[in-house]
Design a protein around this motif. Structure first.
Motif, mmCIF file in Angstrom:
data_model
loop_
_atom_site.group_PDB
_atom_site.id
_atom_site.type_symbol
_atom_site.label_atom_id
_atom_site.label_comp_id
_atom_site.label_asym_id
_atom_site.label_seq_id
_atom_site.Cartn_x
_atom_site.Cartn_y
_atom_site.Cartn_z
ATOM 1 N N ALA A 59 0.867 -1.176 0.000
ATOM 2 C CA ALA A 59 0.000 0.000 0.000
ATOM 3 C C ALA A 59 0.904 1.226 0.000
ATOM 4 N N ARG A 60 0.609 2.144 -0.893
ATOM 5 C CA ARG A 60 1.436 3.337 -1.036
ATOM 6 C C ARG A 60 0.548 4.575 -1.080
ATOM 7 N N LYS A 61 1.049 5.641 -0.481
ATOM 8 C CA LYS A 61 0.302 6.900 -0.457
ATOM 9 C C LYS A 61 1.295 8.049 -0.509
ATOM 10 N N ALA A 62 0.916 9.100 -1.222
ATOM 11 C CA ALA A 62 1.726 10.317 -1.247
ATOM 12 C C ALA A 62 0.800 11.523 -1.184
ATOM 13 N N VAL A 63 1.269 12.559 -0.509
ATOM 14 C CA VAL A 63 0.559 13.829 -0.430
ATOM 15 C C VAL A 63 1.510 14.913 -0.917
ATOM 16 N N ALA A 64 1.024 15.731 -1.849
ATOM 17 C CA ALA A 64 1.798 16.867 -2.356
ATOM 18 C C ALA A 64 0.979 18.132 -2.162
ATOM 19 N N ARG A 65 1.677 19.255 -2.161
ATOM 20 C CA ARG A 65 1.014 20.544 -1.940
ATOM 21 C C ARG A 65 1.628 21.607 -2.841
ATOM 22 N N THR A 66 0.799 22.532 -3.258
ATOM 23 C CA THR A 66 1.272 23.747 -3.915
ATOM 24 C C THR A 66 0.350 24.888 -3.528
ATOM 25 N N GLU A 67 0.757 26.090 -3.893
ATOM 26 C CA GLU A 67 -0.048 27.280 -3.625
ATOM 27 C C GLU A 67 -0.172 28.116 -4.884
ATOM 28 N N VAL A 68 -1.254 28.880 -4.942
ATOM 29 C CA VAL A 68 -1.427 29.877 -5.992
ATOM 30 C C VAL A 68 -1.681 31.206 -5.282
ATOM 31 N N ALA A 69 -0.721 32.122 -5.424
ATOM 32 C CA ALA A 69 -0.864 33.446 -4.828
ATOM 33 C C ALA A 69 -1.514 34.360 -5.855
ATOM 34 N N MET A 70 -2.479 35.146 -5.392
ATOM 35 C CA MET A 70 -3.254 36.000 -6.298
ATOM 36 C C MET A 70 -3.750 37.224 -5.547
ATOM 37 N N HIS A 71 -4.361 38.156 -6.266
ATOM 38 C CA HIS A 71 -4.965 39.315 -5.614
ATOM 39 C C HIS A 71 -6.154 38.855 -4.766
ATOM 40 N N PRO A 72 -6.426 39.513 -3.685
ATOM 41 C CA PRO A 72 -7.575 39.151 -2.852
ATOM 42 C C PRO A 72 -8.887 39.094 -3.630
ATOM 43 N N ASP A 73 -9.084 40.010 -4.565
ATOM 44 C CA ASP A 73 -10.319 40.026 -5.349
ATOM 45 C C ASP A 73 -10.453 38.758 -6.202
ATOM 46 N N THR A 74 -9.342 38.272 -6.744
ATOM 47 C CA THR A 74 -9.371 37.056 -7.552
ATOM 48 C C THR A 74 -9.787 35.861 -6.697
ATOM 49 N N ILE A 101 4.797 16.337 0.531
ATOM 50 C CA ILE A 101 4.598 16.512 1.969
ATOM 51 C C ILE A 101 4.868 15.211 2.709
ATOM 52 N N THR A 102 4.246 14.121 2.254
ATOM 53 C CA THR A 102 4.453 12.810 2.866
ATOM 54 C C THR A 102 4.407 11.737 1.799
ATOM 55 N N LYS A 103 5.015 10.607 2.126
ATOM 56 C CA LYS A 103 4.870 9.400 1.330
ATOM 57 C C LYS A 103 4.998 8.219 2.270
ATOM 58 N N SER A 104 4.255 7.168 1.960
ATOM 59 C CA SER A 104 4.348 5.958 2.769
ATOM 60 C C SER A 104 4.300 4.747 1.860
ATOM 61 N N GLY A 105 4.864 3.654 2.359
ATOM 62 C CA GLY A 105 4.906 2.401 1.611
ATOM 63 C C GLY A 105 6.213 2.225 0.879
ATOM 64 N N GLY A 106 6.468 0.983 0.489
ATOM 65 C CA GLY A 106 7.681 0.679 -0.260
ATOM 66 C C GLY A 106 8.859 0.384 0.632
ATOM 67 N N LYS A 107 9.947 -0.067 0.000
ATOM 68 C CA LYS A 107 11.123 -0.503 0.768
ATOM 69 C C LYS A 107 11.842 0.645 1.462
ATOM 70 N N ASN A 108 11.683 1.866 0.949
ATOM 71 C CA ASN A 108 12.345 3.007 1.583
ATOM 72 C C ASN A 108 11.547 3.589 2.741
ATOM 73 N N GLY A 109 10.352 3.076 2.966
ATOM 74 C CA GLY A 109 9.567 3.500 4.116
ATOM 75 C C GLY A 109 8.917 4.862 3.971
ATOM 76 N N ASP A 110 8.619 5.437 5.120
ATOM 77 C CA ASP A 110 7.862 6.682 5.155
ATOM 78 C C ASP A 110 8.766 7.906 5.056
ATOM 79 N N TYR A 111 8.159 8.998 4.566
ATOM 80 C CA TYR A 111 8.847 10.286 4.456
ATOM 81 C C TYR A 111 7.872 11.373 4.884
ATOM 82 N N ARG A 112 8.369 12.339 5.618
ATOM 83 C CA ARG A 112 7.605 13.536 5.950
ATOM 84 C C ARG A 112 8.535 14.722 5.782
#
Length: 159
Positions: free
Chosen positions: A25-40, A144-155
């Protein structure tokens, strides 16, 4: 330093052979942001963008991108994904945060699928809002995180 696995004996690119790896079982979480004007950001949240529901379209784009990552990244294995979830939060002012959680049960991880998902989601937000604002900034994009596999978990330390 670990040996680079994407090169053959001749120093040429290859797809890594995962035949002998165990399915886990494998899982990964990634994140990004979009910066914009408050009105947008307010117009996105209120559904007042002429092209339609930005977050709904971007969410579908992210899921589609995760499912098609091997078509974007040359040495990426095609994977049978068991789940993809795209979520949105904002700081209430000028930044939309996008997270993707991707799951599979297989012989290789889903980090690239999660990173591709948030990237395509952010690009779709940009595309749908560029008529209002062309100077939006995407990033940073990170695992952000990954789990599963021979290399194990990452945060990530910055998570």
């Amino acid at each position: 330093m670990d040996q680079l696995t994407h090169f053959n004996e001749e120093g040429r690119a290859k797809m890594v052979d995962v035949s002998d790896k165990d399915s886990t079982a494998r899982k990964a979480v990634a994140r990004t942001e979009v910066a914009m004007h408050p009105d947008t950001l307010q117009r996105i949240k209120a559904g007042q963008v002429s092209k339609g529901d930005v977050l709904a379209v971007a969410q579908v784009a992210g899921i589609m991108a995760a499912k098609n990552t091997s078509q974007w990244i040359p040495m990426c294995h095609p994977l049978l994904l068991t789940g993809v979830n795209i979520s949105f939060t904002d700081n209430g002012v000028d930044t939309l945060t996008i997270e993707a959680e991707v799951k599979t049960s297989g012989k290789t991880g889903v980090e690239m699928e999660a990173l591709t998902a948030v990237s395509a989601t952010a690009l779709t937000v940009y595309d749908m809002c560029k008529a209002m604002q062309k100077d939006m900034v995407i990033g940073p994009t990170m695992l952000i995180t990954k789990s599963g596999g021979k290399n194990g978990d990452y945060r990530a330390n910055h998570a």
